[in-house]
Design a protein around this motif. Sequence first.
Motif, PDB file in Angstrom:
ATOM      1  N   UNK A  69       0.842  -1.194   0.000  1.00  0.00           N
ATOM      2  CA  UNK A  69       0.000   0.000   0.000  1.00  0.00           C
ATOM      3  C   UNK A  69       0.871   1.234   0.000  1.00  0.00           C
ATOM      4  N   UNK A  70       0.913   1.914  -1.131  1.00  0.00           N
ATOM      5  CA  UNK A  70       1.700   3.147  -1.206  1.00  0.00           C
ATOM      6  C   UNK A  70       0.774   4.284  -1.569  1.00  0.00           C
ATOM      7  N   UNK A  71       0.730   5.292  -0.700  1.00  0.00           N
ATOM      8  CA  UNK A  71      -0.163   6.418  -0.946  1.00  0.00           C
ATOM      9  C   UNK A  71       0.346   7.229  -2.129  1.00  0.00           C
ATOM     10  N   UNK A  72      -0.455   8.174  -2.589  1.00  0.00           N
ATOM     11  CA  UNK A  72      -0.181   8.937  -3.810  1.00  0.00           C
ATOM     12  C   UNK A  72       1.271   9.378  -3.969  1.00  0.00           C
ATOM     13  N   UNK A  73       1.777  10.103  -2.963  1.00  0.00           N
ATOM     14  CA  UNK A  73       3.133  10.648  -3.102  1.00  0.00           C
ATOM     15  C   UNK A  73       4.175   9.551  -3.247  1.00  0.00           C
ATOM     16  N   UNK A  74       4.103   8.537  -2.402  1.00  0.00           N
ATOM     17  CA  UNK A  74       5.121   7.490  -2.474  1.00  0.00           C
ATOM     18  C   UNK A  74       4.977   6.660  -3.740  1.00  0.00           C
ATOM     19  N   UNK A  75       3.736   6.463  -4.223  1.00  0.00           N
ATOM     20  CA  UNK A  75       3.556   5.729  -5.485  1.00  0.00           C
ATOM     21  C   UNK A  75       4.245   6.463  -6.608  1.00  0.00           C
ATOM     22  N   UNK A  76       4.006   7.772  -6.646  1.00  0.00           N
ATOM     23  CA  UNK A  76       4.589   8.596  -7.703  1.00  0.00           C
ATOM     24  C   UNK A  76       6.106   8.503  -7.688  1.00  0.00           C
ATOM     25  N   UNK A  77       6.662   8.599  -6.488  1.00  0.00           N
ATOM     26  CA  UNK A  77       8.118   8.523  -6.351  1.00  0.00           C
ATOM     27  C   UNK A  77       8.636   7.193  -6.872  1.00  0.00           C
ATOM     28  N   UNK A  78       7.950   6.105  -6.490  1.00  0.00           N
ATOM     29  CA  UNK A  78       8.428   4.789  -6.907  1.00  0.00           C
ATOM     30  C   UNK A  78       8.268   4.584  -8.408  1.00  0.00           C
ATOM     31  N   UNK A  79       7.173   5.105  -8.972  1.00  0.00           N
ATOM     32  CA  UNK A  79       6.985   4.979 -10.420  1.00  0.00           C
ATOM     33  C   UNK A  79       8.111   5.695 -11.159  1.00  0.00           C
ATOM     34  N   UNK A  80       8.446   6.906 -10.695  1.00  0.00           N
ATOM     35  CA  UNK A  80       9.538   7.652 -11.322  1.00  0.00           C
ATOM     36  C   UNK A  80      10.862   6.915 -11.177  1.00  0.00           C
ATOM     37  N   UNK A  81      11.042   6.308 -10.011  1.00  0.00           N
ATOM     38  CA  UNK A  81      12.276   5.572  -9.749  1.00  0.00           C
ATOM     39  C   UNK A  81      12.433   4.415 -10.735  1.00  0.00           C
ATOM     40  N   UNK A  82      11.342   3.677 -10.938  1.00  0.00           N
ATOM     41  CA  UNK A  82      11.406   2.537 -11.855  1.00  0.00           C
ATOM     42  C   UNK A  82      11.674   3.021 -13.281  1.00  0.00           C
ATOM     43  N   UNK A  83      11.004   4.138 -13.637  1.00  0.00           N
ATOM     44  CA  UNK A  83      11.209   4.699 -14.979  1.00  0.00           C
ATOM     45  C   UNK A  83      12.665   5.093 -15.186  1.00  0.00           C
ATOM     46  N   UNK A  84      13.265   5.734 -14.160  1.00  0.00           N
ATOM     47  CA  UNK A  84      14.659   6.170 -14.279  1.00  0.00           C
ATOM     48  C   UNK A  84      15.597   4.984 -14.411  1.00  0.00           C
ATOM     49  N   UNK A  85      15.304   3.917 -13.661  1.00  0.00           N
ATOM     50  CA  UNK A  85      16.130   2.719 -13.738  1.00  0.00           C
ATOM     51  C   UNK A  85      16.125   2.185 -15.150  1.00  0.00           C
ATOM     52  N   UNK A  86      14.904   2.165 -15.702  1.00  0.00           N
ATOM     53  CA  UNK A  86      14.732   1.676 -17.062  1.00  0.00           C
ATOM     54  C   UNK A  86      15.515   2.531 -18.048  1.00  0.00           C
ATOM     55  N   UNK A  87      15.354   3.859 -17.924  1.00  0.00           N
ATOM     56  CA  UNK A  87      16.063   4.782 -18.814  1.00  0.00           C
ATOM     57  C   UNK A  87      17.554   4.582 -18.742  1.00  0.00           C
ATOM     58  N   UNK A  88      18.069   4.476 -17.513  1.00  0.00           N
ATOM     59  CA  UNK A  88      19.521   4.394 -17.388  1.00  0.00           C
ATOM     60  C   UNK A  88      20.037   3.064 -17.897  1.00  0.00           C
ATOM     61  N   UNK A  89      19.219   2.024 -17.812  1.00  0.00           N
ATOM     62  CA  UNK A  89      19.636   0.742 -18.372  1.00  0.00           C
ATOM     63  C   UNK A  89      19.766   0.827 -19.882  1.00  0.00           C
ATOM     64  N   UNK A  90      18.812   1.548 -20.490  1.00  0.00           N
ATOM     65  CA  UNK A  90      18.864   1.689 -21.938  1.00  0.00           C
ATOM     66  C   UNK A  90      20.043   2.530 -22.378  1.00  0.00           C
TER      67      UNK A  90
END
Lengths: 272, 220
Positions: B126-147
């Motif tokens: 259960x991640x509330x709005x702010x923490x969900x957003x942070x984690x989504x961005x984190x995953x996106x950045x990981x993906x970007x940097x892998x590419x």
Amino acid sequence: MPDGTIWDIRAVPLFGEQGEVKGVIEIALNITERKRAEEDLKRINEQLIKEHRQRKLLSKRLIQLLEKRNQKISMDLHDHIGQSLVTIKIALDMIHGRTAKTDNTLTALVEKAQTKTVQAIEDVEKIAYGLRPSMIDNLGLVPSLRDLFKELQDHAKIKIHFFNRGIPKRFDAEKELAIFRVAQEALCNVLKHSQAENCFVNLVTKGNSIALSVEDDGIGIKPREKKCTPPAPGKVPLGLVFMQERVVQVKGNFTVESRVGGGVHLVAKIPL
Amino acid sequence: MTKTKVLIVDDHRVVIEGIKSALSVSPDLEVIGEALNGHQAIKKAKSLKPDIVIMDISMPDLNGIDATLQIKKLDPRIKIIIFSMYSNREYVVDLFKAGISSYVLKKDPMSDLVSAIKAVERGGTYFTTISSEILLNYVKELDDSNNNINNANGFESLSLREREVFQLLSEGKSIKEIAETLGISRKTVETHKYNIMEKLHAKNITELTKLAIKKGIIQL
């Protein structure tokens, strides 16, 4: 001399035609005034050095006291007021749970109170952070800097590129804080004066030291400001002086350069 | 039906009392213990074996991040819900990596904490709005940097001045010449050189030159 005067007496041998010493010429100079002047100079010099040392110590003490006081206020805000506000909010939430289905007017009042309380919680945390960022204690210097840069980027039109390598997770607390404050002040200056679009921050270990460098692509600074000369009446550009002082305090050195093409590059090197 | 056992960890008594009242309305939850810092949290987690731990971040002696890491090592089945004032990305990401199941802010409605407990009970997160957003961005950045990992090679991270110095260095110019050309001090050039080599993982000028050729900045 018994009369208190000081003389410089030299004897020069007189040589005869065959190289034998025929006699002596004695030269006596009254150097009393000169000696007195030398002693005065020496005394004044020692006095100056002593005062300089005292001033440095005073500056160091002042900064330590300031940081300590800020930390205490920050903790008090967070611990006492912050948490009390949280408790109030929890109670309001519980009241809301009970009035939501039965009393609209009361519910509306409670909701107003909840919003105000949340705002107060946010404000208190903001002030506490401004006084002293607790993240340094919880996560260390590098995450705290990343957090700082993220906050700045979210609220300003600038891109901050942060590169770090080999920084120990925790080291001397005074040095960690000094680096944080210098970075904070440097970025503040960049945002306020430089009109830069990009700012590059490097934090690396170099032998036994940590080097922080901040470079922006803005309009640069005027030569007078670079030398940290006394400000024009009414103006107090403390930024550079402040940064230099923080760095010197922890036995580091600080340089600033502004290029003809624009932009400012500052480097703080602090021994570990 | 067995009750879910909850351990509350916070260095403020008033907050612990507040959480207890809020949870008292749920009959299937039982608060089995309280701890005022990370060390106590680990001790009580060991002895009381809670299902869920509600954990604060900022605590004296041992903070919530370190306590989370140690409790997860002790028994990965214990679920951890972070309940904190802080919503900074650094905390959320670090704790996510440490294995928390939920991140709730103290300024969120208490119903969020109750919902978090219910979700985590059932094995979810259960991640509330702010923490969900942070984690989504984190995953996106990981993906970007892998590419980007093959393309960037650190070159994109060079500042404008570093790029200038990089070019001049790979052209074989000396520190003195570079300083004169750019109108900066030798010490500054050396600082730039050091940072460039760190960013590009280069051990010497030869490697820098090879990279420059690869990037098409200079030609053989």
